[in-house]
Write a protein that holds these residues in place. Structure first.
Motif, mmCIF file in Angstrom:
data_model
loop_
_atom_site.group_PDB
_atom_site.id
_atom_site.type_symbol
_atom_site.label_atom_id
_atom_site.label_comp_id
_atom_site.label_asym_id
_atom_site.label_seq_id
_atom_site.Cartn_x
_atom_site.Cartn_y
_atom_site.Cartn_z
ATOM 1 N N GLY A 191 0.787 -0.997 0.065
ATOM 2 C CA GLY A 191 -0.058 0.001 0.080
ATOM 3 C C GLY A 191 0.793 1.127 0.127
ATOM 4 O O GLY A 191 0.632 2.227 -0.659
ATOM 5 N N LEU A 192 1.951 1.164 0.905
ATOM 6 C CA LEU A 192 2.769 2.419 0.754
ATOM 7 C C LEU A 192 3.512 2.502 -0.630
ATOM 8 O O LEU A 192 3.769 3.612 -1.183
ATOM 9 N N VAL A 193 3.793 1.577 -1.344
ATOM 10 C CA VAL A 193 4.238 1.523 -2.563
ATOM 11 C C VAL A 193 3.465 2.236 -3.547
ATOM 12 O O VAL A 193 3.765 3.112 -4.419
ATOM 13 N N ALA A 194 2.335 1.764 -3.452
ATOM 14 C CA ALA A 194 0.959 2.245 -4.347
ATOM 15 C C ALA A 194 0.900 3.735 -4.133
ATOM 16 O O ALA A 194 0.850 4.449 -4.873
ATOM 17 N N GLN B 100 1.958 9.719 -5.914
ATOM 18 C CA GLN B 100 2.672 10.841 -5.634
ATOM 19 C C GLN B 100 3.875 11.226 -6.444
ATOM 20 O O GLN B 100 4.714 12.158 -6.235
ATOM 21 N N GLY B 101 4.057 10.340 -7.467
ATOM 22 C CA GLY B 101 5.466 10.424 -8.224
ATOM 23 C C GLY B 101 6.698 10.183 -7.509
ATOM 24 O O GLY B 101 7.808 10.788 -7.709
ATOM 25 N N VAL B 102 6.539 9.229 -6.408
ATOM 26 C CA VAL B 102 7.747 8.881 -5.657
ATOM 27 C C VAL B 102 7.686 7.435 -5.536
ATOM 28 O O VAL B 102 6.787 6.687 -5.344
ATOM 29 N N ARG B 103 9.225 7.073 -5.735
ATOM 30 C CA ARG B 103 9.303 5.787 -5.707
ATOM 31 C C ARG B 103 9.811 5.193 -4.415
ATOM 32 O O ARG B 103 10.558 5.725 -3.734
#
Length: 107
Positions: free
Chosen positions: A11-14, A19-22
């Protein structure tokens, strides 16, 4: 890894993608050695909230160790100081600040 924990991390990755953050995670339970160098000096760094650069999340505190003091991230990343830091890893002369992450080395 528990199913609930895995789902939370996914969920954090998604969320990062929205937000455009890897967002990524890695296993740090194994120590590094001369055949398996830490990737941080070569691939990534930490920029603190006050815009200072440290080589990794394990150091994290620029008052303890900072590279490119007073420089922007890109200037720090390309600085002679950072190049020397990387070169010391490649030469097997692991800096004292990094030794706690290597097998058989003490800070």
């Amino acid at each position: 890894m528990a199913v609930v924990e895995r789902a939370r991390l996914e969920g954090l990755v998604a969320l990062g993608k929205t937000q455009g953050v890897r967002v990524s995670f890695w296993d740090v339970s194994d120590k590094f050695d001369s055949q398996n160098l830490c990737p941080w000096p070569f691939e990534r760094a930490v920029v603190t909230s006050d815009l200072r650069t440290v080589p990794c999340c394990m150091i994290g505190d620029p008052d303890k160790f900072e590279l490119g003091k007073g420089l922007s991230f890109m200037k720090a990343w390309k600085s002679d100081e950072y190049r020397d830091f990387r070169a010391s890893h490649l030469a097997g002369q692991i800096p004292s600040v990094c030794r706690g992450c290597y097998k058989g080395m003490k800070e």
